[in-house]
Structure formats: structure tokens, C-alpha cells
Enzyme design. Structure first.
Site, PDB file in Angstrom:
ATOM      1  N   HIS A 374     -12.973   5.543   3.754  1.00 50.22           N
ATOM      2  CA  HIS A 374     -12.291   4.507   2.975  1.00 50.22           C
ATOM      3  C   HIS A 374     -12.777   3.099   3.275  1.00 50.22           C
ATOM      4  CE1 HIS A 374      -8.938   6.996   1.374  1.00 50.22           C
ATOM      5  NE2 HIS A 374      -9.184   7.712   2.449  1.00 50.22           N
ATOM      6  N   LYS A 565      -1.715  -7.619  -1.753  1.00 50.22           N
ATOM      7  CA  LYS A 565      -2.453  -6.615  -0.976  1.00 50.22           C
ATOM      8  C   LYS A 565      -2.392  -7.079   0.471  1.00 50.22           C
ATOM      9  CE  LYS A 565      -6.137  -7.521  -3.515  1.00 50.22           C
ATOM     10  NZ  LYS A 565      -6.813  -6.336  -3.925  1.00 50.22           N
ATOM     11  N   ARG A 566      -2.795  -6.226   1.391  1.00 52.09           N
ATOM     12  CA  ARG A 566      -2.792  -6.675   2.780  1.00 52.09           C
ATOM     13  C   ARG A 566      -3.625  -7.948   2.917  1.00 52.09           C
ATOM     14  NH1 ARG A 566      -5.299  -4.057   6.054  1.00 52.09           N
ATOM     15  NH2 ARG A 566      -6.466  -2.833   4.546  1.00 52.09           N
ATOM     16  N   LYS A 571     -10.653  -9.768   1.803  1.00 54.79           N
ATOM     17  CA  LYS A 571      -9.954  -9.732   0.506  1.00 54.79           C
ATOM     18  C   LYS A 571      -9.812 -11.147  -0.061  1.00 54.79           C
ATOM     19  CE  LYS A 571      -7.426  -5.517   1.842  1.00 54.79           C
ATOM     20  NZ  LYS A 571      -7.620  -4.423   0.877  1.00 54.79           N
ATOM     21  N   THR A 673      -6.798  -0.162  -5.213  1.00 57.20           N
ATOM     22  CA  THR A 673      -5.990   0.626  -6.144  1.00 57.20           C
ATOM     23  C   THR A 673      -4.977  -0.281  -6.844  1.00 57.20           C
ATOM     24  OG1 THR A 673      -4.697   1.254  -4.198  1.00 57.20           O
ATOM     25  CG2 THR A 673      -6.165   2.920  -5.094  1.00 57.20           C
ATOM     26  N   LYS A 677      -3.443  -0.557 -10.824  1.00 60.23           N
ATOM     27  CA  LYS A 677      -2.021  -0.651 -11.210  1.00 60.23           C
ATOM     28  C   LYS A 677      -1.785  -1.879 -12.079  1.00 60.23           C
ATOM     29  CE  LYS A 677      -1.083   1.497  -6.795  1.00 60.23           C
ATOM     30  NZ  LYS A 677      -0.842   1.192  -5.375  1.00 60.23           N
TER      31      LYS A 677
HETATM   32  C1  GFP Z   1      -8.480   1.229   1.953  1.00 65.45           C
HETATM   33  C2  GFP Z   1      -9.632   0.518   1.316  1.00 65.45           C
HETATM   34  C3  GFP Z   1      -9.348   0.282  -0.157  1.00 65.45           C
HETATM   35  C4  GFP Z   1      -9.079   1.629  -0.820  1.00 65.45           C
HETATM   36  C5  GFP Z   1      -7.975   2.358  -0.075  1.00 65.45           C
HETATM   37  C6  GFP Z   1      -7.770   3.769  -0.584  1.00 65.45           C
HETATM   38  O1  GFP Z   1      -7.340   0.455   1.740  1.00 65.45           O
HETATM   39  O2  GFP Z   1     -10.424  -0.350  -0.769  1.00 65.45           O
HETATM   40  O3  GFP Z   1      -8.689   1.453  -2.140  1.00 65.45           O
HETATM   41  O4  GFP Z   1      -8.284   2.471   1.320  1.00 65.45           O
HETATM   42  O5  GFP Z   1      -8.988   4.447  -0.612  1.00 65.45           O
HETATM   43  F1  GFP Z   1      -9.865  -0.679   1.946  1.00 65.45           F
HETATM   44  P1  GFP Z   1      -6.521  -0.256   2.839  1.00 65.45           P
HETATM   45  O6  GFP Z   1      -5.840   0.845   3.595  1.00 65.45           O
HETATM   46  O7  GFP Z   1      -7.500  -1.008   3.656  1.00 65.45           O
HETATM   47  O8  GFP Z   1      -5.558  -1.143   2.127  1.00 65.45           O
END
Ligand code: GFP
Length: 839
Positions: A374, A565-566, A571, A673, A677
């Protein structure tokens, strides 16, 4: 534990209608019954929470029939099962989602109204299980929804953290973490299954011995044993009878009380062991793409992995399936490297517990596992110091050494005389202090390796896992992420759902590609105006909500520009902040300037130990303080950091957005993601060519997407050529003014030190190339502002976004996993009238 077969003379027990009936009268009766007999309350003294609990039990009863029928059918058929191993499941509230999936949302709403209750208020009472940090955990939750909806036998395995992701408060502009006590009022959705508990060993040493057949065997003598107790939650599918299981493990001491110590007068020592064991599932690590190498973290990983694998062996036994067929019965997806120790643990179980020889065990292991990566951030690739690893898992370290020995031999054969490659790929990092490289173990032990968006998979092959892509090209596949339209459209955006359904029917909730049919309404002014009105109403709702929570007036006619987002430097929430200051500066320079009014909304948590991320939150709040108060602004700009972002809150936010900020440095965001949304709910994206943005742009069309910034390739080139952020600072007067204003203490009551670490970092390092992308971002934002003034054009663009997001349903992602990795078959479930006894 032995099951007790039903004696033949046992009478058939009919499932009571009160536990299954879906009509209003039955629902009302069942609800009051649960209030009385489960909550122990009568209406005059019941709290809103009691009502919520009574309703949750009423809905849970309706799931149980499906759940048990599903389990029984899978068990009888010995169906091939997906085991999704994930350290995080960010489920979000269950109630609303289950009402949608059971198809009883409107009926239950009506039933509650007739009882004088407001369903929306009851939703608010649900404590959401925040058992995840962000995208990764939320993705796992979407996947469970889709697995059940696609009638795929599956179990989600994870940890039942007693405290999930912290609650976020904001004090004086800073993030303050507060413990998340999500279990304090009980959790009506779970069922404890202590009869299926298992034991997990830690520490100690190993002893080699020869068994009665003369075979070399190893015995692991641990110095600590912990019990894992499963808690099961039913996971309903959308309008199907399938109801799968999320099985989360809680740690408990083997002997809950040390009576020797107690009798000897050592009362605190007596409970110490119990407390120490339970610590394992106490709290979710609020990690942020950084490995911290903490003992407890490795304990957590091994704990849930070992519990889950032992549980699979229990299932095999119950279904009478030979151990040799483990990989036919189960396909295990490793959600990131967190569960990777499973590779060694399955080897150990097969060899040490079931006496299998190495080659056979290895072939089962590599046929069983698949690994999802990821991240592209090298610092996020987990590794454990050998000393820590060996003292906690001595047997596993031996097994990993042996896997490595075989693996290095394979490399030597494929790439003779390439010593560098051997050390780069080895499962053990020997460049300094020695580490076990978990991502390498995952790659070697899995038959498939996938990234989560096309660009991500390409970059994995090119960079982070390049050697592995050369070694095992056949293992690499892409599965672009997806999100469930049930929670993120049908549940969170009922108005839009009704409008769409009135035009194209309701099939799109299950077959999201059907949204394409909306394209034919793009020139239908009546439809477009309804589409626009709905967005406006939702923005009005969010404004009211914000007013209630923060006492801030937000104008629903302004452009809602949202980044949620976090918080992380890659980001680039601070790039967004630079844009706000740019607009503010323009207003200060020319108070009558004609700019499109905007409301900037931010939401997201920063990892508690991540100073820069916390400083970014402080910066946003400091800018908000000034901008929102300045009379020159005349309410044309509003800035708000919405505290304690959660799934529940996200469901309010996505439908209300006009503009979705997806502005990470290209090549850093694996997929994203939230971007999906927002787009589904008709927000336009301003974004870089990063992660799944690339595919969103492809789907919705470049003319319906605000693209800016360097590409991943250009980012690498720029860095290779020696990037100097000051070149941009000194040549772009607007950027210079923005930075100078922040540095001067303008937003920090004259304090020039407060934001210095952030500004210095941008001026002298700028690892995420904010300065390089600044101009292109600002110009693009100017285009956004202009486009928004043409509401017809804007609506057309948003409508086309919604219509073209079918690809981003998690149903499609899961189907990709099934077709390319898992090869499972759907199992449809008949609902039986009777729960037990002869028929
Ligand atoms: C991580 C990645 C994202 C990805 C998600 C799900 O997310 O780009 O969309 O995993 O695959 F960074 P975070 O847990 O870091 O938010």
C-alpha cells in the site's frame, strides 16, 4: 471444544417472527422487546443510547438468520474461503449500513418515527469502531462489504483493539489526542466465541530432536503463552442472503489470576501477568507510514496472525479437510506487510505441529498467500531488528533464515555472480544493524503481489520492488482500489440516491457501471437543476451542522473546497494552506477583488509523534483565525479544520463537497480512496497525476478534472537534477509573499519561531516539492474558481463525474482479486425457515 450434535428426538425449533420479520409492526414489537429484555429499560427511563442498542439488537437478530445459514452452507460445502488478514479494519458505524444491505432502511425509519424516535439521532449514538488509521483500514472494511455482496465465502481476521484510533480534539489550534473508549457502552454487533480460543506462544528457545520416524524436528519452548479469544461480527451483503464474518482477536492471560502471588500477599503482582497479556490487544498503533520497531507492535502482529492461522486449522478439522489441502480451502490476502509473519507461522504450524516436511510445507505456503502493498514510501517498509525478533520469535527466525537460504540460492541461479543483488534482496538487511525485511518475506512467500492503482503497481515494479519484479515477473498484478457505493452513496447520500434511482432504477447500487446511464441526462436541464439543488441542500445541512458544532457561519453558496485525509507532508495539506494565503493576500492587496467565495474545509488526524503533521494542523487553524476574522475578507473565504474526522463524519462530508483536494506529490500516494468517494458524490477533483487520480481522470475525462503539477517521472528527474526550492521562492512573487507572511508571524501573533520548522523545511529541503508545484496549483485553482461561476458547466462536469465512477466500486476490485488472485466461486445462500432440529 467439541460440538454437541442435536439428538434426533429434539423438536424442530422455529425461528420466531419477532426476530426475523421485516414489517413495521413486527419491527416495532421486536424493538420494544429488546429495550425491555436486553437493555432492561422501559421507555420512560430509557436513554437515546438504550434506544440505539435496542434497535441494533433488532437489526442484529435479522442478520443472525442470514449469518447462521451462511456459516452452515459454507461449512457443508467446504467452500474455498478468502481470509483477509489485516491489522486494521476501519468499519465505521454498522447500523445504517446493515439497514441498507438488508433493504429495510425506510421501513425501520418509519417504525422509529411511529414510536416517536428519530433514526438519525439514533445513528449518532453509535460509537464507531475506529480500528484503523486511514485508507488501509477503510479499504479492508469496503472489501468485506463487497465480498459479502458478491457472495464470496470470506473471513476478515484482525485485532479487537480495546482502544481504537484516538479521538482528536483541537486546543489552541493544536491537535490533542484523547483515548477512544469505543467499547464503554458495549458493542451490540459482536459475539464472543470463547469456545474457539487459541493459545499463542512468545519468547523462550527452541530444541531440536529426532522423532520416532528418525526425522529432524524442532520444539519451541516459549516463556509466555497468551490466549486469543475471537469476537465475531456479522458482515451483511447488499440484498443477498450472504452474511460473512469479521473475526477479531482479543488477548487474555492464560491464567487470569496468579493465585500463588495472591496468596503470598503480592496483590498487584497477582494481576500483573493478566494485565501484561491483555496489553497486546489494548490499543491500535497510531502509525503513519513509519515503522517504529516497537516490541508491542510485533507482538500484536504475531498474535493475530497466529490466532487466525490456528483458527483455519480448526475449520479444516471441523470440515474434515486434509491438512495437505490447506491452500485449496484457504486463500490468504496479506493486507500490507503487517501480517507477513504469517508466512513463517504457517511454515511452523505445518512442520512443527503437523510434521510436514519443508518442501511440501513451502509449496502450500506459497500457494496460499498473496500480498498487497500500500505504499511507495521506503520508510514505511516494515523491518524488525534481529535481536528483538529473535528473542520474541526464536523459531520463526530460524525458519526465516532457512527460507532465506533457499531464496538466496534461487537468486544465485537466476542471476549468477550478482552479489549486490543478493544483499539487496536478502530477507535479512545486513547493511548495519541486522533487520528482518518483512516486505521481502511477503514477496517471497506469496504467489501474487499487487499494488493498489495502476501507477502504484508500475512504480513498485520500477522502484521499491524492482528486484522482485525481475525475479518473479509473473507474481505482479495490479488491483486498483475501490470503495463501497452502499455506505458512501446509498447510505450517506440518500437524496442523490433517490434522484439517480428515479431515473435509472436501483441496480446501480450493485452494478455501479450502470451509472453511465446518467450521461444521457447531461443536457436535461430539469435533471441537472435537481442534481444541483440536491448538492445545495446537502451543503446547507453541513453548514447547519458546522454552525452547531463550531458556531461558524458557512455559506452554502460558496464553493466547498475539501481536503479530508490523514495529515501527512506528502499529502500536502500545507500546499492547500499556501493557496488560502495566496487568496488572502490578493484580497489584502485589493479588497474589492472579484474572487469566487470559497469555504475551505479540512479533516484528518496526525500521528501523535509526527511533529510536522501537527504543525500543519496548527498552521491551518492559525490561518483560519486570521482569515475568518478579517473584515476585508467579507466572508469570501472561510477556513475550518473539522476536528475528529471519522467514518461517521466523512459520510457527511463527501456528499457536500464541490471540490476534492487530491494534491499529493506525484509518485507518493499509492492510490487514495477518498478521491473516489468524493467523485462518486459529484465533487470535481483538483489533483496531481498520482495514485488512482490517474484512473479517475481517465474515466471522467480530462475536461472534467482539474489537473496540475509535476508527474511522478518529472518529480524523480527534478530531484536527480538537484532540486532547489529557493529557485521558485525567489522567482515567484506571490509565493514569496505567502512564505514571508507566514514567516513574519502574521498568523502567529507575531511569533516568528512557531512555523519556522515548517518554513525552513520548505525553503531548504521541500522533499515533497510544494514550491515546484505551487504555480501550477494556483493557476489551476484560478481555473476552478472561474469554472464554478458557470453553474451550468459545473453541474454538467459533476454529473459526468458521478456517472463515470463505476470502475471505483469495491465490487470491481474484489472481482479483480477473485479473477486474478483468489479464484474463488460465489456461494449463494438459501434462507431456511428453521434454525435447528429435524425438518
Ligand atoms: C494507504 C495508501 C493510500 C491507499 C490506501 C489503501 O492509505 O494511498 O489508498 O492505503 O490502499 F497510502 P493510508 O493508510 O496511508 O491512509
Amino acid at each position: 471444544m467439541q460440538t454437541a450434535p442435536i439428538p434426533p428426538e429434539c423438536p424442530t425449533v422455529r425461528v420466531e417472527d419477532d426476530r426475523t420479520g421485516l414489517d413495521i409492526e413486527t419491527l416495532k414489537r421486536a424493538f420494544l422487546d429488546n429495550l425491555f429484555y436486553i437493555q432492561g429499560k422501559f421507555p420512560e427511563i430509557a436513554t437515546q443510547n438504550d434506544y440505539y442498542m435496542a434497535l441494533a439488537y433488532t437489526v442484529r437478530d435479522r442478520l443472525f438468520r442470514r449469518w447462521l445459514n451462511t456459516a452452515e452452507t459454507y461449512s457443508k460445502q467446504g467452500a474455498r474461503t478468502v481470509c483477509y488478514l489485516s491489522a486494521e479494519f476501519l468499519m465505521g458505524p454498522h447500523l445504517g449500513n446493515n439497514l441498507i444491505n438488508l433493504g429495510i432502511f425506510d421501513t425501520v425509519k418509519q417504525a422509529m418515527t411511529e414510536l416517536g424516535l428519530d433514526l438519525d439521532e439514533l445513528f449518532e449514538k453509535e460509537e464507531e469502531p475506529g480500528l484503523g488509521n486511514g485508507g488501509l483500514g477503510r479499504l479492508a472494511a469496503c472489501y468485506l462489504d463487497s465480498l459479502a455482496s458478491l457472495e464470496t465465502p470470506s473471513i476478515g481476521y484482525g485485532i479487537r483493539y480495546e482502544f481504537g484510533i484516538f479521538d482528536q480534539d483541537i486546543k489552541d489550534g493544536w491537535q490533542v489526542e484523547v483515548t477512544d473508549k469505543w467499547l464503554r457502552f458495549g458493542n451490540p454487533w459482536e459475539v464472543a466465541r470463547p469456545e474457539w480460543e487459541v493459545e499463542v506462544k512468545f519468547g523462550g528457545h527452541t530444541q531440536a530432536f529426532t522423532d520416532e520416524h528418525g526425522n529432524y524436528r524442532v520444539l519451541w519452548v516459549p516463556d509466555k503463552v497468551v490466549r486469543g479469544v475471537p469476537y465475531d461480527t456479522p458482515i451483511s451483503g447488499y440484498k443477498v442472503n450472504s452474511c460473512n464474518t469479521l473475526r477479531l482477536w482479543a488477548a487474555e492471560a492464560t491464567d487470569s489470576f496468579d493465585f500463588d502471588a495472591f496468596n503470598a500477599g503480592d496483590y498487584s503482582g497477582a494481576v500483573f501477568k493478566k494485565m501484561e497479556s491483555e496489553t497486546i490487544s489494548k490499543v491500535l498503533y497510531p502509525n503513519d507510514n513509519m515503522t517504529q520497531g516497537k516490541i508491542l507492535r510485533l507482538e500484536q502482529q504475531f498474535f493475530f496472525v497466529s490466532c487466525s492461522l490456528q483458527d483455519m486449522f480448526r475449520i479444516l478439522k471441523r470440515q474434515n479437510i486434509a491438512i495437505e489441502r490447506f491452500h485449496e480451502k484457504f486463500t490468504i490476502q496479506l493486507n500490507d506487510t503487517h501480517p507477513t509473519i504469517a508466512v513463517a507461522e504457517l511454515m511452523r504450524l505445518l512442520m512443527d505441529e503437523y510434521g510436514m516436511e519443508w518442501d511440501k510445507a513451502w509449496s502450500i505456503v506459497t500457494s496460499t498467500f498473496a500480498y498487497t502493498n500500500h505504499t511507495l514510501l521506503p520508510e514505511a517498509l516494515e523491518r524488525w531488528p534481529i535481536s528483538l525478533f529473535g528473542s520474541m520469535l526464536p523459531r520463526h527466525l530460524e525458519i526465516i533464515y532457512e527460507i532465506n537460504r533457499h531464496f538466496l540460492d534461487d537468486i544465485r541461479i537466476k542471476f549468477p555472480d550478482d552479489l549486490d543483488r543478493l544483499s539487496r534482496m536478502s530477507l535479512i538487511d545486513e547493511s548495519g544493524e541486522r533487520y528482518v525485511r518483512m516486505a521481502h518475506l511477503a514477496c517471497v512467500g506469496s504467489h501474487a503481489i499487487n499494488g493498489v492503482a495502476a501507477l502504484h503497481t508500475k512504480l513498485l515494479k520500477q522502484d521499491v520492488l524492482h528486484d522482485f519484479a525481475e525475479m518473479y515477473p509473473e507474481k505482479f498484478v495490479n488491483v486498483t482500489n475501490g470503495v463501497t457505493p452502499r455506505r458512501f452513496v446509498a447510505l450517506s447520500n440518500p437524496r442523490l440516491t433517490r434522484l439517480i434511482t428515479s431515473k435509472i432504477g436501483g441496480n446501480w447500487i450493485k452494478h455501479l457501471d450502470d451509472l453511465r446511464q446518467l450521461e444521457k441526462y447531461v443536457d436535461d436541464t430539469g435533471f441537472c437543476s435537481e442534481f444541483r439543488t440536491i448538492k445545495h441542500e446537502i451543503k446547507q445541512d453541513l453548514s447547519n451542522y458546522i454552525k452547531g458544532l463550531y458556531d461558524i457561519n458557512v455559506d452554502p453558496n460558496s464553493l466547498f473546497d475539501i481536503q479530508s485525509k490523514r495529515i501527512h507532508e506528502y499529502k500536502r495539506q500545507h500546499l492547500n494552506a499556501l493557496h488560502i494565503v495566496t487568496l488572502y493576500n490578493r484580497i489584502k492587496a485589493n479588497p474589492d477583488i472579484d474572487i469566487t467565495p470559497r469555504t475551505f474545509l479540512f479533516g484528518g488526524k496526525a500521528a501523535p509523534g509526527y511533529y510536522m503533521a501537527k504543525l500543519i494542523i496548527k498552521l491551518i487553524n492559525s490561518i483560519a483565525d486570521v482569515v475568518n476574522r478579517d473584515p476585508d475578507v467579507r466572508d469570501r473565504l472561510k477556513v475550518l479544520f473539522m476536528k475528529d474526522y471519522s467514518v461517521k463524519f466523512a459520510q457527511r462530508v463527501y456528499p457536500a463537497a464541490d471540490l476534492s483536494e487530491q494534491i499529493s506529490t506525484a509518485g507518493k500516494e499509492a492510490s487514495g480512496t477518498g478521491n473516489m468517494k468524493f467523485a462518486m458524490n459529484g465533487a470535481l477533483t483538483i489533483g496531481t497525476l498520482d495514485g488512482a487520480n490517474v484512473e479517475i481522470l481517465e474515466e471522467v475525462g480530462a475536461e472534467n478534472f482539474f489537473l496540475f503539477g509535476l508527474t511522478a517521472e518529472e518529480v524523480s528527474q527534478k530531484k536527480a537534477a538537484g532540486y532547489n526550492p529557493q529557485d521558485f521562492y525567489s522567482t515567484d512573487p506571490e509565493l514569496k509573499l505567502v512564505i514571508d507572511r507566514i514567516s513574519s508571524g502574521f498568523f502567529s501573533h507575531g511569533d516568528t519561531e512557531l512555523f519556522k520548522p515548517l518554513i525552513d523545511d520548505l525553503m531548504y529541503h521541500d522533499q515533497y516539492l510544494l514550491f515546484a508545484d505551487y504555480r501550477s496549483y494556483i493557476d489551476c485553482q484560478d481555473r476552478v474558481g472561474l469554472t464554478y461561476r458557470d453553474q451550468d458547466l459545473w453541474t454538467r462536469m459533476t454529473l459526468l463525474n458521478t456517472a463515470r465512477t463505476g470502475k471505483f466500486s469495491s465490487d470491481r476490485s474484489i472481482q479483480d482479486y477473485i479473477d486474478n488472485i483468489w479464484h474463488t466461486k460465489p456461494v449463494s445462500i438459501d434462507l431456511k425457515e428453521y434454525v435447528q432440529g429435524g425438518s
